[in-house]
Scaffold this motif. Structure first.
Motif, PDB file in Angstrom:
ATOM      1  N   CYS A 181       9.099  -2.919 -15.878  1.00 48.68           N
ATOM      2  CA  CYS A 181      10.209  -2.002 -15.575  1.00 48.68           C
ATOM      3  C   CYS A 181      10.184  -1.527 -14.123  1.00 48.68           C
ATOM      4  CB  CYS A 181      10.233  -0.818 -16.518  1.00 48.68           C
ATOM      5  SG  CYS A 181      10.471  -1.267 -18.236  1.00 48.68           S
ATOM      6  N   ALA A 182       9.743  -2.384 -13.197  1.00 50.11           N
ATOM      7  CA  ALA A 182       9.679  -2.121 -11.760  1.00 50.11           C
ATOM      8  C   ALA A 182       8.636  -1.076 -11.370  1.00 50.11           C
ATOM      9  CB  ALA A 182      11.055  -1.748 -11.208  1.00 50.11           C
ATOM     10  N   MET A 183       7.753  -0.711 -12.296  1.00 48.39           N
ATOM     11  CA  MET A 183       6.682   0.249 -12.018  1.00 48.39           C
ATOM     12  C   MET A 183       5.467  -0.493 -11.458  1.00 48.39           C
ATOM     13  SD  MET A 183       7.091   2.533 -15.506  1.00 48.39           S
ATOM     14  CE  MET A 183       5.380   2.892 -15.541  1.00 48.39           C
ATOM     15  N   TYR A 184       4.778   0.152 -10.509  1.00 48.16           N
ATOM     16  CA  TYR A 184       3.596  -0.446  -9.886  1.00 48.16           C
ATOM     17  C   TYR A 184       2.459   0.564  -9.785  1.00 48.16           C
ATOM     18  CZ  TYR A 184       6.139  -4.569  -8.415  1.00 48.16           C
ATOM     19  OH  TYR A 184       6.859  -5.744  -8.411  1.00 48.16           O
ATOM     20  N   ALA A 185       1.236   0.070  -9.929  1.00 49.35           N
ATOM     21  CA  ALA A 185       0.049   0.807  -9.513  1.00 49.35           C
ATOM     22  C   ALA A 185      -0.148   0.425  -8.052  1.00 49.35           C
ATOM     23  CB  ALA A 185      -1.155   0.412 -10.349  1.00 49.35           C
ATOM     24  N   CYS A 186      -0.387   1.414  -7.209  1.00 52.16           N
ATOM     25  CA  CYS A 186      -0.497   1.196  -5.768  1.00 52.16           C
ATOM     26  C   CYS A 186      -1.737   1.894  -5.237  1.00 52.16           C
ATOM     27  CB  CYS A 186       0.720   1.783  -5.050  1.00 52.16           C
ATOM     28  SG  CYS A 186       2.315   1.224  -5.683  1.00 52.16           S
ATOM     29  N   VAL A 187      -2.373   1.289  -4.259  1.00 46.88           N
ATOM     30  CA  VAL A 187      -3.525   1.909  -3.608  1.00 46.88           C
ATOM     31  C   VAL A 187      -3.064   2.516  -2.285  1.00 46.88           C
ATOM     32  CG1 VAL A 187      -5.760   1.490  -2.515  1.00 46.88           C
ATOM     33  CG2 VAL A 187      -5.210   0.386  -4.680  1.00 46.88           C
ATOM     34  N   ASP A 188      -3.376   3.786  -2.113  1.00 46.12           N
ATOM     35  CA  ASP A 188      -3.095   4.446  -0.843  1.00 46.12           C
ATOM     36  C   ASP A 188      -4.225   4.083   0.109  1.00 46.12           C
ATOM     37  OD1 ASP A 188      -2.516   6.039   1.313  1.00 46.12           O
ATOM     38  OD2 ASP A 188      -2.340   7.897   0.154  1.00 46.12           O
ATOM     39  N   CYS A 189      -3.978   3.115   0.948  1.00 47.13           N
ATOM     40  CA  CYS A 189      -4.995   2.587   1.858  1.00 47.13           C
ATOM     41  C   CYS A 189      -5.295   3.543   3.004  1.00 47.13           C
ATOM     42  CB  CYS A 189      -4.556   1.218   2.391  1.00 47.13           C
ATOM     43  SG  CYS A 189      -4.404  -0.023   1.079  1.00 47.13           S
ATOM     44  N   ARG A 190      -4.569   4.647   3.102  1.00 46.08           N
ATOM     45  CA  ARG A 190      -4.809   5.625   4.168  1.00 46.08           C
ATOM     46  C   ARG A 190      -5.746   6.737   3.726  1.00 46.08           C
ATOM     47  NH1 ARG A 190       0.809   7.093   6.972  1.00 46.08           N
ATOM     48  NH2 ARG A 190      -0.544   8.767   7.658  1.00 46.08           N
ATOM     49  N   THR A 191      -6.162   6.750   2.453  1.00 48.13           N
ATOM     50  CA  THR A 191      -7.101   7.765   1.991  1.00 48.13           C
ATOM     51  C   THR A 191      -8.492   7.140   1.885  1.00 48.13           C
ATOM     52  OG1 THR A 191      -6.640   7.297  -0.345  1.00 48.13           O
ATOM     53  CG2 THR A 191      -5.338   9.049   0.706  1.00 48.13           C
ATOM     54  N   PRO A 192      -9.540   7.893   2.227  1.00 53.08           N
ATOM     55  CA  PRO A 192     -10.895   7.336   2.187  1.00 53.08           C
ATOM     56  C   PRO A 192     -11.315   6.851   0.799  1.00 53.08           C
ATOM     57  CG  PRO A 192     -10.888   9.529   3.206  1.00 53.08           C
ATOM     58  CD  PRO A 192      -9.508   9.270   2.701  1.00 53.08           C
ATOM     59  N   GLN A 193     -10.844   7.517  -0.241  1.00 50.62           N
ATOM     60  CA  GLN A 193     -11.227   7.157  -1.598  1.00 50.62           C
ATOM     61  C   GLN A 193     -10.289   6.125  -2.224  1.00 50.62           C
ATOM     62  OE1 GLN A 193      -9.924   9.994  -0.549  1.00 50.62           O
ATOM     63  NE2 GLN A 193      -8.505  10.840  -2.028  1.00 50.62           N
ATOM     64  N   ALA A 194      -9.258   5.700  -1.496  1.00 48.07           N
ATOM     65  CA  ALA A 194      -8.283   4.724  -1.998  1.00 48.07           C
ATOM     66  C   ALA A 194      -7.616   5.238  -3.279  1.00 48.07           C
ATOM     67  CB  ALA A 194      -8.942   3.359  -2.222  1.00 48.07           C
ATOM     68  N   THR A 195      -6.930   6.365  -3.149  1.00 44.01           N
ATOM     69  CA  THR A 195      -6.207   6.958  -4.275  1.00 44.01           C
ATOM     70  C   THR A 195      -5.267   5.927  -4.876  1.00 44.01           C
ATOM     71  OG1 THR A 195      -6.283   9.118  -3.198  1.00 44.01           O
ATOM     72  CG2 THR A 195      -4.630   8.832  -4.942  1.00 44.01           C
ATOM     73  N   VAL A 196      -5.201   5.885  -6.197  1.00 44.86           N
ATOM     74  CA  VAL A 196      -4.271   4.979  -6.879  1.00 44.86           C
ATOM     75  C   VAL A 196      -3.064   5.791  -7.320  1.00 44.86           C
ATOM     76  CG1 VAL A 196      -3.915   3.367  -8.788  1.00 44.86           C
ATOM     77  CG2 VAL A 196      -6.113   3.423  -7.595  1.00 44.86           C
ATOM     78  N   LEU A 197      -1.893   5.324  -6.898  1.00 41.28           N
ATOM     79  CA  LEU A 197      -0.634   5.991  -7.209  1.00 41.28           C
ATOM     80  C   LEU A 197       0.168   5.151  -8.189  1.00 41.28           C
ATOM     81  CD1 LEU A 197       0.296   6.880  -3.528  1.00 41.28           C
ATOM     82  CD2 LEU A 197      -0.758   8.394  -5.228  1.00 41.28           C
ATOM     83  N   LEU A 198       0.979   5.816  -8.980  1.00 41.29           N
ATOM     84  CA  LEU A 198       1.913   5.151  -9.872  1.00 41.29           C
ATOM     85  C   LEU A 198       3.307   5.318  -9.280  1.00 41.29           C
ATOM     86  CD1 LEU A 198       2.807   3.841 -12.572  1.00 41.29           C
ATOM     87  CD2 LEU A 198       2.928   6.163 -13.497  1.00 41.29           C
ATOM     88  N   TYR A 199       3.975   4.201  -9.056  1.00 34.46           N
ATOM     89  CA  TYR A 199       5.370   4.233  -8.597  1.00 34.46           C
ATOM     90  C   TYR A 199       6.248   3.963  -9.808  1.00 34.46           C
ATOM     91  CZ  TYR A 199       9.702   2.834  -6.321  1.00 34.46           C
ATOM     92  OH  TYR A 199      11.023   2.727  -5.942  1.00 34.46           O
ATOM     93  N   GLU A 200       7.086   4.933 -10.152  1.00 35.39           N
ATOM     94  CA  GLU A 200       7.961   4.852 -11.317  1.00 35.39           C
ATOM     95  C   GLU A 200       9.401   5.015 -10.848  1.00 35.39           C
ATOM     96  OE1 GLU A 200       9.978   4.635 -13.545  1.00 35.39           O
ATOM     97  OE2 GLU A 200       9.680   6.059 -15.123  1.00 35.39           O
ATOM     98  N   PRO A 201      10.066   3.912 -10.452  1.00 31.60           N
ATOM     99  CA  PRO A 201      11.384   4.003  -9.818  1.00 31.60           C
ATOM    100  C   PRO A 201      12.527   4.319 -10.774  1.00 31.60           C
ATOM    101  CG  PRO A 201      10.846   1.730 -10.176  1.00 31.60           C
ATOM    102  CD  PRO A 201       9.636   2.530 -10.589  1.00 31.60           C
ATOM    103  N   ASN A 202      12.225   4.528 -12.035  1.00 27.88           N
ATOM    104  CA  ASN A 202      13.276   4.846 -12.998  1.00 27.88           C
ATOM    105  C   ASN A 202      13.598   6.338 -13.015  1.00 27.88           C
ATOM    106  OD1 ASN A 202      13.455   2.058 -14.027  1.00 27.88           O
ATOM    107  ND2 ASN A 202      11.355   2.466 -14.623  1.00 27.88           N
ATOM    108  N   ALA A 203      13.011   7.077 -12.085  1.00 26.98           N
ATOM    109  CA  ALA A 203      13.284   8.505 -11.943  1.00 26.98           C
ATOM    110  C   ALA A 203      14.650   8.702 -11.282  1.00 26.98           C
ATOM    111  CB  ALA A 203      12.200   9.151 -11.084  1.00 26.98           C
ATOM    112  N   ASP A 204      15.139   9.915 -11.356  1.00 28.10           N
ATOM    113  CA  ASP A 204      16.440  10.237 -10.777  1.00 28.10           C
ATOM    114  C   ASP A 204      16.434  10.217  -9.254  1.00 28.10           C
ATOM    115  OD1 ASP A 204      17.492  10.558 -13.296  1.00 28.10           O
ATOM    116  OD2 ASP A 204      17.169  12.729 -13.318  1.00 28.10           O
ATOM    117  N   GLU A 205      15.301  10.551  -8.648  1.00 24.77           N
ATOM    118  CA  GLU A 205      15.206  10.558  -7.190  1.00 24.77           C
ATOM    119  C   GLU A 205      13.786  10.204  -6.778  1.00 24.77           C
ATOM    120  OE1 GLU A 205      14.698  15.024  -5.872  1.00 24.77           O
ATOM    121  OE2 GLU A 205      16.490  14.804  -7.119  1.00 24.77           O
ATOM    122  N   ALA A 206      13.627   9.784  -5.546  1.00 24.50           N
ATOM    123  CA  ALA A 206      12.341   9.277  -5.060  1.00 24.50           C
ATOM    124  C   ALA A 206      11.228  10.314  -5.159  1.00 24.50           C
ATOM    125  CB  ALA A 206      12.485   8.790  -3.625  1.00 24.50           C
TER     126      ALA A 206
END
Length: 188
Positions: free
Chosen positions: A114-139
């Motif tokens: 459903c266009a959702m991704y697990a993403c690594v924030d490469c700018r954080t020392p611990q490599a935070t993992v983010l969830l991108y859920e584009p089915n929301a009403d706004e970014a």
């Protein structure tokens, strides 16, 4: 790499050899250093050491939760594009639609459907993992902290404690508070 990360990599390698995510018939071979170097050049930033080690030591995608990790650089013949290709496309589409900017340094590593991704924030020392859920009403409501670090995200997969695990219905990711700061400060 810390001793804990080495142990984690060994556990991931064992699981990767013994299970296939949906859609993968075999575990791809690991990438070489030159592939990581080319990927980092295309991205414009370095991969966190643990993420690079996953690709260098275990395989070029094809392991991990649900659909598994995306290949790093080379698009497979069919299916999902490689992580680098997806990142560059997402950054480009964010420039075309300023209401949906893609943060710099946030590399999609796994597709959830459903266009959702697990993403690594490469700018954080611990490599935070983010969830991108584009089915929301706004970014602003499309980004969540999936795990405080890549190591914890992998541990959650191995232990069956991630938000996506069937037995963990209450463990939902929290909104990512840095989304607007990270995209506005970049001039996206």
């Amino acid at each position: 790499m810390t001793e804990n990360e080495q142990r984690l990599l060994a556990r991931v390698a064992t699981e990767a050899r013994n299970t296939r995510p949906w859609g993968w018939t075999s575990l791809p071979a690991p990438v070489d250093e030159s592939t990581v170097t080319r990927a980092e050049a295309a991205l414009g930033f370095n991969l966190p050491p643990l993420l690079a080690a996953l690709y260098l030591r275990i395989g070029d995608g094809g392991f991990g939760p649900d659909y598994g990790l995306l290949p790093l650089l080379d698009d497979p013949p069919a299916g999902e594009p490689a992580a680098v290709t997806q990142y560059l496309a997402n950054r480009e589409s964010g420039h075309e639609d300023p209401d949906w900017p893609w943060p710099e340094g946030v590399l999609p590593i796994s597709h959830w459907g459903c266009a959702m991704y697990a993403c690594v924030d490469c700018r954080t020392p611990q490599a935070t993992v983010l969830l991108y859920e584009p089915n929301a009403d706004e970014a602003d409501h499309a980004w969540y902290v999936d795990a405080p670090s890549l190591a914890e995200w992998l541990q959650g997969w191995l232990d069956g404690t991630g938000w996506y695990a069937e037995d963990e219905g209450d463990a939902e990711p929290k909104p990512w508070p840095d989304f607007r700061v990270r995209t506005t400060a970049e001039g996206s």
